[in-house]
Design an enzyme around this catalytic site. Structure first.
Site, short mmCIF file in Angstrom:
data_model
loop_
_atom_site.label_atom_id
_atom_site.label_comp_id
_atom_site.label_asym_id
_atom_site.label_seq_id
_atom_site.Cartn_x
_atom_site.Cartn_y
_atom_site.Cartn_z
N LYS A 1 -4.55 4.25 1.54
CA LYS A 1 -3.19 4.69 1.84
C LYS A 1 -3.02 4.52 3.35
O LYS A 1 -3.14 5.47 4.13
CB LYS A 1 -3.02 6.16 1.43
CG LYS A 1 -1.67 6.77 1.74
CD LYS A 1 -0.61 6.42 0.74
CE LYS A 1 0.67 7.19 1.02
NZ LYS A 1 1.75 6.87 0.07
N GLY B 1 5.71 8.48 -8.44
CA GLY B 1 4.39 8.72 -9.04
C GLY B 1 3.35 7.68 -8.67
O GLY B 1 2.36 7.49 -9.39
N ALA C 1 4.29 3.20 1.07
CA ALA C 1 4.98 4.48 1.23
C ALA C 1 6.39 4.31 0.68
O ALA C 1 7.11 3.40 1.09
CB ALA C 1 5.02 4.89 2.70
N GLY C 2 6.77 5.17 -0.27
CA GLY C 2 8.09 5.03 -0.85
C GLY C 2 8.22 3.74 -1.63
O GLY C 2 7.34 3.35 -2.38
#
Length: 226
Positions: A39, A16, A121-122
């Protein structure tokens, strides 16, 4: 007003991070701050006529007060929805911490935002290549870390291992957010109490499972880091 920047990581994929990032951006803008969410690397991008774009990056754009071209928000857009370093290998464009840090710094240097989020990421140890992970990006940027804990069975171990890794890397954990991803999770309250007792950092929010993940609604359950 002093500038704040934070690196957002998660206990794993689908914890999330993006929803909580967008909620933090919304909360900060409601508090009168100029906000920007980045991002830098996203896998699982699609081309709808404007080049490869990612839903997570688009959510950052939607909830940032500072509006920049897509390519500045998500400069490394990878089509395959797989581990980023593998997706990058498949198109012969290997990732490196130095390149990602340079792209992020380029945006931060010219931007007026006083509340900035950089989403990984992750999880914390997601590889960029065989020698570097996303942790190296956070370390180079010296951005305090916000950890999103995907609340489900096994999350205590995932959360504590991630906190240990963040601290071992010499990074400050600015806070963590409990985000309920499994509505059927047993003993939720007891798990939350355990995490609050064992994680030596502020709990910035306890987000319940929501059928409709409205960012404005999520923001009601989150507080801004110091």
């Amino acid at each position: 007003m002093s500038k704040q920047k934070f690196f957002i990581t998660g206990t794993d994929t689908d914890a999330g991070k993006t929803v909580c990032s967008a909620a933090l951006l919304y909360k900060a803008s409601e508090a009168g701050k100029q906000t920007l969410g980045l991002k830098p690397v996203a896998a699982g991008c699609e081309d709808h006529g404007q080049g490869l774009q990612n839903d997570d990056a688009l959510l950052h754009i939607k909830y940032s007060t500072e509006q920049l071209p897509y390519m500045q928000i998500n400069p490394i857009a990878l089509e395959e929805p797989i581990a980023p370093h593998i997706a990058a290998q498949h198109i012969q464009k290997p990732l490196s911490a130095q390149r990602i840090v340079g792209l992020v710094r380029g945006v931060l240097m010219i931007n007026r935002a006083d509340f900035m989020l950089i989403e990984g990421a992750g999880g914390w140890r997601v590889p960029l290549n065989l020698n570097e992970t996303f942790a190296d990006v956070a370390k180079e940027l010296q951005a305090p870390v916000i950890l999103v804990v995907g609340m489900k069975l096994g999350c205590i171990n995932h959360a504590l291992l991630t906190v240990e890794a963040i601290q071992r890397d010499g990074m400050k954990l600015a806070g963590w957010i409990a985000n309920r991803v499994d509505p059927e999770m047993s003993a939720y309250d007891e798990n939350l109490v355990t995490l609050k007792s064992l994680i030596q950092a502020p709990c910035l929010g306890d987000v319940p499972y929501l059928d409709n993940m409205e960012i404005e609604k999520v923001a009601e359950y989150i507080q801004l880091p110091e």
